[in-house]
Design a protein around this motif. Structure first.
Motif, PDB file in Angstrom:
ATOM      1  N   PRO A 204       0.835  -1.203   0.000  1.00  0.00           N
ATOM      2  CA  PRO A 204       0.000   0.000   0.000  1.00  0.00           C
ATOM      3  C   PRO A 204       0.876   1.262   0.000  1.00  0.00           C
ATOM      4  CG  PRO A 204       0.056  -0.980   2.193  1.00  0.00           C
ATOM      5  CD  PRO A 204       0.810  -1.908   1.284  1.00  0.00           C
ATOM      6  N   ALA A 205       0.498   2.228  -0.822  1.00  0.00           N
ATOM      7  CA  ALA A 205       1.270   3.470  -0.919  1.00  0.00           C
ATOM      8  C   ALA A 205       0.874   4.429   0.207  1.00  0.00           C
ATOM      9  CB  ALA A 205       1.025   4.134  -2.267  1.00  0.00           C
ATOM     10  N   PRO A 206       1.866   5.085   0.821  1.00  0.00           N
ATOM     11  CA  PRO A 206       1.541   6.096   1.821  1.00  0.00           C
ATOM     12  C   PRO A 206       0.986   7.345   1.141  1.00  0.00           C
ATOM     13  CG  PRO A 206       3.906   6.032   1.454  1.00  0.00           C
ATOM     14  CD  PRO A 206       3.301   4.932   0.624  1.00  0.00           C
ATOM     15  N   THR A 207       0.201   8.111   1.869  1.00  0.00           N
ATOM     16  CA  THR A 207      -0.330   9.369   1.344  1.00  0.00           C
ATOM     17  C   THR A 207       0.375  10.531   2.034  1.00  0.00           C
ATOM     18  OG1 THR A 207      -2.100   9.301   2.979  1.00  0.00           O
ATOM     19  CG2 THR A 207      -2.593   8.401   0.800  1.00  0.00           C
ATOM     20  N   ASP A 208       0.365  11.681   1.378  1.00  0.00           N
ATOM     21  CA  ASP A 208       0.986  12.872   1.963  1.00  0.00           C
ATOM     22  C   ASP A 208       0.009  13.478   2.963  1.00  0.00           C
ATOM     23  OD1 ASP A 208       2.238  15.212   2.644  1.00  0.00           O
ATOM     24  OD2 ASP A 208       2.723  15.785   0.589  1.00  0.00           O
ATOM     25  N   ASP A 209       0.335  13.333   4.234  1.00  0.00           N
ATOM     26  CA  ASP A 209      -0.520  13.860   5.295  1.00  0.00           C
ATOM     27  C   ASP A 209      -0.122  15.272   5.716  1.00  0.00           C
ATOM     28  OD1 ASP A 209       1.854  13.368   6.608  1.00  0.00           O
ATOM     29  OD2 ASP A 209       1.065  11.731   7.837  1.00  0.00           O
ATOM     30  N   GLY A 210       0.821  15.884   4.970  1.00  0.00           N
ATOM     31  CA  GLY A 210       1.234  17.258   5.271  1.00  0.00           C
ATOM     32  C   GLY A 210       2.166  17.390   6.457  1.00  0.00           C
ATOM     33  N   LYS A 211       2.577  16.283   7.072  1.00  0.00           N
ATOM     34  CA  LYS A 211       3.372  16.352   8.300  1.00  0.00           C
ATOM     35  C   LYS A 211       4.839  16.682   8.064  1.00  0.00           C
ATOM     36  CE  LYS A 211       0.270  13.694  11.152  1.00  0.00           C
ATOM     37  NZ  LYS A 211       0.012  12.478  11.893  1.00  0.00           N
ATOM     38  N   SER A 212       5.227  16.920   6.800  1.00  0.00           N
ATOM     39  CA  SER A 212       6.604  17.353   6.531  1.00  0.00           C
ATOM     40  C   SER A 212       6.631  18.744   5.909  1.00  0.00           C
ATOM     41  CB  SER A 212       7.301  16.364   5.595  1.00  0.00           C
ATOM     42  OG  SER A 212       6.792  16.507   4.276  1.00  0.00           O
TER      43      SER A 212
ATOM     44  N   LEU B 149       9.062  15.437  13.214  1.00  0.00           N
ATOM     45  CA  LEU B 149       9.027  14.610  12.006  1.00  0.00           C
ATOM     46  C   LEU B 149       7.812  13.676  12.014  1.00  0.00           C
ATOM     47  CD1 LEU B 149      12.798  13.651  11.772  1.00  0.00           C
ATOM     48  CD2 LEU B 149      11.568  15.348  10.411  1.00  0.00           C
ATOM     49  N   PRO B 150       7.364  13.253  10.839  1.00  0.00           N
ATOM     50  CA  PRO B 150       6.244  12.309  10.781  1.00  0.00           C
ATOM     51  C   PRO B 150       6.630  10.959  11.383  1.00  0.00           C
ATOM     52  CG  PRO B 150       6.721  13.242   8.593  1.00  0.00           C
ATOM     53  CD  PRO B 150       7.812  13.670   9.510  1.00  0.00           C
ATOM     54  N   MET B 151       5.770  10.470  12.264  1.00  0.00           N
ATOM     55  CA  MET B 151       6.000   9.193  12.939  1.00  0.00           C
ATOM     56  C   MET B 151       4.907   8.195  12.551  1.00  0.00           C
ATOM     57  SD  MET B 151       8.686   9.723  14.965  1.00  0.00           S
ATOM     58  CE  MET B 151       8.626   8.373  16.135  1.00  0.00           C
ATOM     59  N   MET B 152       5.250   6.916  12.615  1.00  0.00           N
ATOM     60  CA  MET B 152       4.260   5.868  12.413  1.00  0.00           C
ATOM     61  C   MET B 152       3.411   5.750  13.677  1.00  0.00           C
ATOM     62  SD  MET B 152       6.060   2.894  10.270  1.00  0.00           S
ATOM     63  CE  MET B 152       6.132   3.183   8.517  1.00  0.00           C
ATOM     64  N   ASN B 153       2.208   5.262  13.519  1.00  0.00           N
ATOM     65  CA  ASN B 153       1.346   5.008  14.665  1.00  0.00           C
ATOM     66  C   ASN B 153       1.875   3.762  15.378  1.00  0.00           C
ATOM     67  OD1 ASN B 153      -0.649   4.251  16.435  1.00  0.00           O
ATOM     68  ND2 ASN B 153      -2.321   4.598  15.005  1.00  0.00           N
TER      69      ASN B 153
ATOM     70  N   GLY C 194      23.531  23.010   6.510  1.00  0.00           N
ATOM     71  CA  GLY C 194      22.591  22.958   7.617  1.00  0.00           C
ATOM     72  C   GLY C 194      21.171  23.393   7.303  1.00  0.00           C
ATOM     73  N   LYS C 195      20.949  24.011   6.140  1.00  0.00           N
ATOM     74  CA  LYS C 195      19.597  24.473   5.793  1.00  0.00           C
ATOM     75  C   LYS C 195      18.903  23.416   4.938  1.00  0.00           C
ATOM     76  CE  LYS C 195      16.957  28.196   3.688  1.00  0.00           C
ATOM     77  NZ  LYS C 195      17.005  29.356   2.804  1.00  0.00           N
ATOM     78  N   ILE C 196      17.696  23.044   5.346  1.00  0.00           N
ATOM     79  CA  ILE C 196      16.928  22.042   4.602  1.00  0.00           C
ATOM     80  C   ILE C 196      16.409  22.679   3.315  1.00  0.00           C
ATOM     81  CG2 ILE C 196      14.909  20.522   4.625  1.00  0.00           C
ATOM     82  CD1 ILE C 196      15.281  20.338   7.698  1.00  0.00           C
ATOM     83  N   GLU C 197      16.917  22.179   2.184  1.00  0.00           N
ATOM     84  CA  GLU C 197      16.571  22.733   0.874  1.00  0.00           C
ATOM     85  C   GLU C 197      15.461  21.944   0.184  1.00  0.00           C
ATOM     86  OE1 GLU C 197      17.810  25.488  -0.346  1.00  0.00           O
ATOM     87  OE2 GLU C 197      19.425  25.827   1.093  1.00  0.00           O
ATOM     88  N   LYS C 198      15.382  20.629   0.465  1.00  0.00           N
ATOM     89  CA  LYS C 198      14.407  19.785  -0.221  1.00  0.00           C
ATOM     90  C   LYS C 198      14.001  18.648   0.702  1.00  0.00           C
ATOM     91  CE  LYS C 198      12.113  17.916  -3.705  1.00  0.00           C
ATOM     92  NZ  LYS C 198      10.809  18.434  -4.073  1.00  0.00           N
ATOM     93  N   VAL C 199      12.701  18.333   0.675  1.00  0.00           N
ATOM     94  CA  VAL C 199      12.177  17.206   1.446  1.00  0.00           C
ATOM     95  C   VAL C 199      11.389  16.307   0.498  1.00  0.00           C
ATOM     96  CG1 VAL C 199      10.639  16.513   3.326  1.00  0.00           C
ATOM     97  CG2 VAL C 199      12.037  18.581   3.557  1.00  0.00           C
ATOM     98  N   PHE C 200      11.687  15.025   0.532  1.00  0.00           N
ATOM     99  CA  PHE C 200      10.918  14.038  -0.218  1.00  0.00           C
ATOM    100  C   PHE C 200      10.028  13.298   0.784  1.00  0.00           C
ATOM    101  CE2 PHE C 200      14.714  14.743  -2.708  1.00  0.00           C
ATOM    102  CZ  PHE C 200      14.235  14.808  -4.006  1.00  0.00           C
ATOM    103  N   TYR C 201       8.711  13.443   0.631  1.00  0.00           N
ATOM    104  CA  TYR C 201       7.750  12.814   1.530  1.00  0.00           C
ATOM    105  C   TYR C 201       6.384  12.845   0.879  1.00  0.00           C
ATOM    106  CZ  TYR C 201       4.826  12.011   5.629  1.00  0.00           C
ATOM    107  OH  TYR C 201       3.905  11.511   6.509  1.00  0.00           O
ATOM    108  N   PRO C 202       5.646  11.776   0.879  1.00  0.00           N
ATOM    109  CA  PRO C 202       6.096  10.448   1.288  1.00  0.00           C
ATOM    110  C   PRO C 202       7.059   9.861   0.251  1.00  0.00           C
ATOM    111  CG  PRO C 202       3.877  10.324   0.367  1.00  0.00           C
ATOM    112  CD  PRO C 202       4.267  11.784   0.393  1.00  0.00           C
ATOM    113  N   VAL C 203       7.858   8.917   0.679  1.00  0.00           N
ATOM    114  CA  VAL C 203       8.807   8.233  -0.199  1.00  0.00           C
ATOM    115  C   VAL C 203       8.216   6.871  -0.553  1.00  0.00           C
ATOM    116  CG1 VAL C 203      11.089   7.175  -0.324  1.00  0.00           C
ATOM    117  CG2 VAL C 203      10.819   9.428   0.738  1.00  0.00           C
ATOM    118  N   PHE C 204       7.922   6.658  -1.838  1.00  0.00           N
ATOM    119  CA  PHE C 204       7.351   5.385  -2.283  1.00  0.00           C
ATOM    120  C   PHE C 204       7.481   5.271  -3.790  1.00  0.00           C
ATOM    121  CE2 PHE C 204       3.977   2.507  -3.604  1.00  0.00           C
ATOM    122  CZ  PHE C 204       4.120   1.483  -2.687  1.00  0.00           C
ATOM    123  N   PRO C 205       7.883   4.125  -4.306  1.00  0.00           N
ATOM    124  CA  PRO C 205       8.470   3.025  -3.539  1.00  0.00           C
ATOM    125  C   PRO C 205       9.874   3.395  -3.063  1.00  0.00           C
ATOM    126  CG  PRO C 205       8.555   2.525  -5.886  1.00  0.00           C
ATOM    127  CD  PRO C 205       7.809   3.832  -5.743  1.00  0.00           C
TER     128      PRO C 205
END
Length: 191
Positions: A13-21, A138-142, A162-173
């Motif tokens: 099952p693919a994760p969905t983007d819940d906006g937590k990042s 950060l996003p955590m699993m239940n 040190g500066k976050i330039e890019k975030v990949f989330y959700p990551v799948f596959p």
């Protein structure tokens, strides 16, 4: 089971983007020090240059059963294929002047076995105490879905000085994460 960990089932099952990042881009890596598989202490805020930190729930081991229904938890399965893909593209990351770390809540001792078994040319960071989570939310699993464990959802951060330039989330596959990271790195050359 060893080879089974390296292959992804086709029906995950693919994760969905819940906006937590969504809040992470533009933030600075926090002044958090974690133990690496070399037993060195790595302070995230002090990493200079460009770094990829791929954050994953937990790497399975051939001799340890995964939590029940692990494959049914969206985004849980695939830590070994993800680590192996970073291993296989390590020289390309180096040629792009980019360091890489894997990060999970597993102990350093557990990660050292994984690093040796998978022949990883880079180090893994242990956040057993959830210090990075406390700093960045950060996003955590239940925990109810993963045998009560405190595990990160799969997420990849690219930071420069040190500066976050890019975030990949959700990551799948998970095994395709490296392709997206390399594509971004090639399109965003360092000044």
């Amino acid at each position: 089971l060893g080879m089974a960990l390296e292959k992804l089932p086709l029906d995950l099952p693919a994760p969905t983007d819940d906006g937590k990042s969504d809040h992470l881009t533009g933030m600075m890596l926090p002044n958090v020090t974690l133990t690496s598989t070399s037993d060195d202490q790595v302070t995230l805020s002090e990493i200079s240059g460009r770094v990829v930190i791929y954050i994953y729930p937990m790497t399975g081991r051939p001799d340890v059963a995964l939590p029940d229904s692990w494959d049914q938890v969206p985004g849980a399965r695939g830590c070994t294929p993800q680590s192996c893909s970073y291993r296989d593209h390590y020289q390309e990351l180096k040629s792009l002047n980019t360091r890489v770390y894997g990060l999970s809540t597993q102990s350093t001792e557990y990660q050292q076995e994984v690093r040796t078994r998978l022949h990883l040319p880079f180090h893994l960071l242990s956040d057993e105490g959830l210090r990075l989570n406390n700093a960045l939310n950060l996003p955590m699993m239940n925990p109810a879905d993963v045998a009560g464990l405190q595990l990160y959802r799969r997420l990849t951060i690219i930071a420069i000085d040190g500066k976050i330039e890019k975030v990949f989330y959700p990551v799948f596959p998970s095994d395709k994460n490296i392709d997206h990271v390399l594509e971004w790195l090639r399109e965003a050359p360092l000044a």
